[in-house]
Every structure is written in structure tokens, then in C-alpha cells.
Motif scaffolding. Structure first.
Motif, PDB file in Angstrom:
ATOM      1  N   THR A   1     -19.700  35.371 -66.254  1.00  0.00           N
ATOM      2  CA  THR A   1     -20.193  34.961 -64.948  1.00  0.00           C
ATOM      3  C   THR A   1     -20.053  36.120 -63.970  1.00  0.00           C
ATOM      4  N   ILE A   2     -21.013  36.251 -63.079  1.00  0.00           N
ATOM      5  CA  ILE A   2     -20.964  37.267 -62.033  1.00  0.00           C
ATOM      6  C   ILE A   2     -20.815  36.534 -60.710  1.00  0.00           C
ATOM      7  N   ARG A   3     -19.799  36.933 -59.914  1.00  0.00           N
ATOM      8  CA  ARG A   3     -19.548  36.265 -58.639  1.00  0.00           C
ATOM      9  C   ARG A   3     -19.824  37.207 -57.473  1.00  0.00           C
TER      10      ARG A   3
ATOM     11  N   LEU B   1     -31.710  31.788 -52.577  1.00  0.00           N
ATOM     12  CA  LEU B   1     -31.060  31.179 -53.741  1.00  0.00           C
ATOM     13  C   LEU B   1     -30.922  29.666 -53.597  1.00  0.00           C
ATOM     14  N   SER B   2     -30.840  29.182 -52.379  1.00  0.00           N
ATOM     15  CA  SER B   2     -30.791  27.735 -52.169  1.00  0.00           C
ATOM     16  C   SER B   2     -32.129  27.086 -52.520  1.00  0.00           C
TER      17      SER B   2
ATOM     18  N   ALA C   1     -30.522  36.145 -64.147  1.00  0.00           N
ATOM     19  CA  ALA C   1     -29.512  35.083 -64.138  1.00  0.00           C
ATOM     20  C   ALA C   1     -29.988  33.853 -63.380  1.00  0.00           C
ATOM     21  N   ASP C   2     -29.329  32.757 -63.681  1.00  0.00           N
ATOM     22  CA  ASP C   2     -29.455  31.526 -62.910  1.00  0.00           C
ATOM     23  C   ASP C   2     -28.281  31.481 -61.945  1.00  0.00           C
ATOM     24  N   ALA C   3     -28.554  31.135 -60.701  1.00  0.00           N
ATOM     25  CA  ALA C   3     -27.523  31.154 -59.663  1.00  0.00           C
ATOM     26  C   ALA C   3     -27.121  29.751 -59.249  1.00  0.00           C
ATOM     27  N   VAL C   4     -25.835  29.610 -58.958  1.00  0.00           N
ATOM     28  CA  VAL C   4     -25.305  28.379 -58.366  1.00  0.00           C
ATOM     29  C   VAL C   4     -24.554  28.797 -57.106  1.00  0.00           C
ATOM     30  N   VAL C   5     -24.921  28.191 -55.990  1.00  0.00           N
ATOM     31  CA  VAL C   5     -24.272  28.484 -54.710  1.00  0.00           C
ATOM     32  C   VAL C   5     -23.202  27.421 -54.467  1.00  0.00           C
ATOM     33  N   ALA C   6     -21.969  27.865 -54.275  1.00  0.00           N
ATOM     34  CA  ALA C   6     -20.856  26.943 -54.019  1.00  0.00           C
ATOM     35  C   ALA C   6     -20.996  26.339 -52.614  1.00  0.00           C
ATOM     36  N   PRO C   7     -20.277  25.246 -52.359  1.00  0.00           N
ATOM     37  CA  PRO C   7     -20.267  24.705 -50.991  1.00  0.00           C
ATOM     38  C   PRO C   7     -19.744  25.754 -50.010  1.00  0.00           C
ATOM     39  N   VAL C   8     -20.231  25.701 -48.800  1.00  0.00           N
ATOM     40  CA  VAL C   8     -19.804  26.633 -47.761  1.00  0.00           C
ATOM     41  C   VAL C   8     -18.345  26.364 -47.414  1.00  0.00           C
TER      42      VAL C   8
ATOM     43  N   VAL D   1     -19.570  31.394 -52.308  1.00  0.00           N
ATOM     44  CA  VAL D   1     -19.608  32.207 -53.523  1.00  0.00           C
ATOM     45  C   VAL D   1     -20.848  31.817 -54.315  1.00  0.00           C
ATOM     46  N   VAL D   2     -21.550  32.830 -54.780  1.00  0.00           N
ATOM     47  CA  VAL D   2     -22.663  32.632 -55.695  1.00  0.00           C
ATOM     48  C   VAL D   2     -22.175  33.005 -57.084  1.00  0.00           C
TER      49      VAL D   2
END
Length: 139
Positions: free
Chosen positions: A41-43, A56-57, A79-86, A126-127
Motif C-alpha cells: 500500500t502507498i500512503r 480522488l473523491s 492504483a486504486d485509491a481510498v480516501v480516509a475520513p477527514v 490519508v489516501v
């Protein structure tokens, strides 16, 4: 190119260029600092007022371009991205993740209380990029 080879190369630095998709489909590029974790994973730490957050959203596809100092070797990791909650509180999960990311890239912060407050104030998140494909040239 094998993903493992691209990730091994990506772990030699923490600087790269993140490409996301604008609403009109054209690429939007940002110089970033990242961490390629051992699990692949890349953060990335981002704020919610930047184009990459909005892009990304809306479209969770991203590419990370990484090169060596003389541009002889390079990789692009799709990559596929997931954006964490703010981040919303100094002790929430996102802030904990931001602290871990900072520590692993930059070491210890001189004032963690101030850092945690800044993460909430700056509306950071964090993405997480999950690599799906890689190409490039390694010399």
C-alpha cells in the motif's frame, strides 16, 4: 514490469508525482511525499482543499510516477485509491494514521500535540493507493 519490482524501486525514495483525473478527463499532477508500506500500500497525506482530494473523491484511479535522481530509472504505479475520513479530532483514527505516516517518513515531530491539532485544523486525510499495474524502466 512486475508490481513487486516497481514497489521495491518506489521504496528508495518518498518523493513522486501523483496523477489524478480532472472532471474533464485531463490529468492533474501533484508533487507529493509518500510512503510505500511493506504490504504494498502507498500512503499519502493530503488536505481537503486540494484538487487531488476532489479528483480522488470523484474518480478513485491514480498513478504514481517515481524516478531516480538522474531520470535513468523510473516507474509508474497505477492504483486504486481510498480516501480516509477527514481528521476531526486529535485522537481519531485518521490522525493516528497521519502520525504513523509522519514518523515513518520524517521521524519524530518536535511537538506531537501541535501536530495533531494542525491535522484537524488543516482538514487532512490519508489516501491509500492499492497498486494494480506498473510499468517503467529500471537500470
Amino acid at each position: 514490469m512486475q508490481l513487486d519490482d516497481a514497489l521495491t524501486f518506489a521504496r528508495t525514495t518518498n518523493d513522486g508525482v501523483l496523477t489524478t483525473q480532472k472532471r474533464d478527463g485531463r490529468p492533474q499532477l501533484s508533487n507529493i511525499t509518500y510512503l510505500a508500506d511493506d504490504d504494498g500500500t502507498i500512503r499519502i497525506s493530503i488536505t481537503t482543499d486540494r484538487a487531488k482530494y476532489f479528483n480522488l473523491s470523484r474518480d478513485a484511479r491514480a498513478s504514481l510516477h517515481v524516478t531516480d535522481a538522474n531520470f535513468g530509472s523510473w516507474v509508474v504505479i497505477e492504483a486504486d485509491a481510498v480516501v480516509a475520513p477527514v481528521s476531526a479530532a486529535p485522537d481519531d483514527h485518521t490522525v493516528e494514521d497521519l502520525v504513523d505516516l509522519y514518523r515513518r517518513v520524517l521521524g519524530e515531530h518536535p511537538d506531537w500535540t501541535d501536530y495533531r491539532a494542525a491535522m484537524v485544523r488543516e482538514r487532512r486525510t490519508v489516501v491509500r493507493l492499492t497498486p494494480t499495474r506498473a510499468y517503467g524502466q529500471l537500470r
